[in-house]
Scaffold this active site. Structure first.
Site, PDB file in Angstrom:
ATOM      1  CE  LYS A  36      51.703  47.698  50.763  1.00  0.00           C
ATOM      2  NZ  LYS A  36      50.718  48.329  49.885  1.00  0.00           N
TER       3      LYS A  36
ATOM      4  CD  GLU B 170      44.361  51.437  42.856  1.00  0.00           C
ATOM      5  OE1 GLU B 170      44.135  50.319  42.352  1.00  0.00           O
ATOM      6  OE2 GLU B 170      45.441  51.710  43.422  1.00  0.00           O
TER       7      GLU B 170
HETATM    8  N1  PSU Z   1      50.382  48.387  45.659  1.00  0.00           N
HETATM    9  C1  PSU Z   1      49.768  48.644  46.814  1.00  0.00           C
HETATM   10  N2  PSU Z   1      48.418  48.509  46.902  1.00  0.00           N
HETATM   11  C2  PSU Z   1      47.663  48.132  45.821  1.00  0.00           C
HETATM   12  C3  PSU Z   1      48.333  47.880  44.582  1.00  0.00           C
HETATM   13  C4  PSU Z   1      49.681  48.023  44.551  1.00  0.00           C
HETATM   14  O1  PSU Z   1      50.431  48.988  47.776  1.00  0.00           O
HETATM   15  O2  PSU Z   1      46.436  48.014  45.943  1.00  0.00           O
HETATM   16  C5  PSU Z   1      47.521  47.527  43.374  1.00  0.00           C
HETATM   17  C6  PSU Z   1      47.251  48.772  42.509  1.00  0.00           C
HETATM   18  O3  PSU Z   1      45.988  48.642  41.900  1.00  0.00           O
HETATM   19  C7  PSU Z   1      48.338  48.685  41.456  1.00  0.00           C
HETATM   20  C8  PSU Z   1      48.413  47.202  41.251  1.00  0.00           C
HETATM   21  O4  PSU Z   1      48.039  49.377  40.260  1.00  0.00           O
HETATM   22  O5  PSU Z   1      48.264  46.635  42.538  1.00  0.00           O
HETATM   23  C9  PSU Z   1      49.712  46.781  40.611  1.00  0.00           C
HETATM   24  O6  PSU Z   1      49.645  45.425  40.286  1.00  0.00           O
HETATM   25  P1  PSU Z   1      50.803  44.779  39.414  1.00  0.00           P
HETATM   26  O7  PSU Z   1      52.034  44.869  40.255  1.00  0.00           O
HETATM   27  O8  PSU Z   1      50.365  43.383  39.158  1.00  0.00           O
HETATM   28  O9  PSU Z   1      50.898  45.619  38.166  1.00  0.00           O
END
Ligand code: PSU
Ligand code: MN
Length: 301
Positions: free
Chosen positions: A160, A25
């Site tokens: 996390k 990603e």
């Molecule tokens: N959690 C992490 N590192 C990240 C992300 C999430 O520990 O970089 C990023 C990933 O790209 C994940 C996104 O798909 O955040 C999720 O965002 P949201 O919670 O807004 O869907």
């Protein structure tokens, strides 16, 4: 081939010759880590995947093209631009394509691009999930919906504890997403190897996981899969310490009224600042560990 897709020469060649591929990603580059560590990490991930017998395919939207496989200067651009680039999840893809704009793809969006290209394994750090307090905010990442409907296997280090890990597992169960622990019975909590929550099954070899992915695809089930790979022992953090840091960061986000797509990048940034970069080191180590396992699974498939 989808008219909006743009494959790098390396990825096109690998697909044509049925070589194993691993998608990566790009939100983790633009919004997940600071420059220049983000670019360095992205390049090292690609190297680790090649060393383990697979071809890396980092995904992003550039000039409205759905790019699968990036050139080093494109990684550099996303890393330098950071949060100035749109964080692109499923709902952002069409408008960015129409506007011929750029977007760094989240887990959800990367799964969509990978699937379009015909790639079934994807490595990242952590996924989005059900946020703490979701019973009132309804903040549930689109990553979980994507896992429910797109048949790509995602290798991560769990999630996390900015998230509610128990609710995240319940949600994945409801949506029919297998959560496979690699050499573990517990969901790892990203910075730590354990969380107290059980995964639904444990597997101890990449081949076992590859066989399960093949069976799922062969059955036409169409859901994704989550493979959770604990952070290496030597890079894991003290659970009490990191727990306090996360609780403090979440309280700060609430006090400032941060919500929607901004909240995850905000929390990641705060955790890194409060730990003085210690969390970043762990984050980088676990991403490499996931890239390695994903390449081994892809090769076994
Ligand atoms: N959690 C992490 N590192 C990240 C992300 C999430 O520990 O970089 C990023 C990933 O790209 C994940 C996104 O798909 O955040 C999720 O965002 P949201 O919670 O807004 O869907
Ligand atoms: Mn959200």
């Amino acid at each position: 081939m989808n008219q909006y897709l743009s494959l790098s020469a390396e990825v096109a060649e690998a697909l044509e010759n049925h070589k194993p591929l691993v998608a990566l990603e790009s939100t983790i580059i633009s919004h997940g880590m600071p420059y220049p560590q983000n670019v360095e990490t992205a390049k090292n991930c690609e190297r680790i995947i090649r060393e383990n017998g697979a071809v890396p395919a980092t995904c992003a939207i550039l000039g409205g093209k759905l790019c699968v496989g990036l050139e080093p200067q494109q990684l550099e651009y996303l890393g330098k631009a950071g949060q100035a680039v749109t964080k692109a999840s499923r709902r952002d893809i069409a408008r960015l394509v129409a506007a011929e704009a750029d977007g760094a793809t989240t887990v959800a969006a990367t799964m969509i691009l990978a699937k379009m290209a015909g790639i079934s394994i994807f490595a990242t750090g952590g996924i989005g999930g059900v946020h703490r307090g979701a019973e009132t905010t309804m903040d549930i990442s689109a990553d979980l919906e994507e896992l429910a409907q797109t048949d790509v296997a995602v290798v991560c280090a769990g999630a996390k504890s900015i998230l509610d890990l128990g609710l995240t597992l319940e949600y994945l169960e409801t949506k029919g997403v297998p959560v496979i622990g690699y050499e573990t019975d517990e969901l790892p909590a990203f910075y730590t190897r354990t969380s107290g929550f059980k995964v639904d099954c444990r597997m101890d070899t990449p081949q076992q996981i590859a066989d399960t992915i093949r069976a799922s695809f062969g059955l036409g089930l169409h859901n994704g899969m989550l493979i959770v790979n604990p952070i290496p022992e030597e890079n894991s953090m003290d659970p009490d310490y990191i727990g306090q840091v996360i609780t403090q960061a979440v309280a700060e986000a609430n006090a400032r009224g941060i919500h929607g797509k901004e909240i995850t990048p905000f929390l990641l940034g705060r955790i890194k600042d409060v730990t003085g970069g210690k969390s970043l080191e762990s984050n980088i180590a676990l991403v490499y560990n996931n890239a390695r396992l994903a390449a081994q699974i892809a090769a076994a498939l």
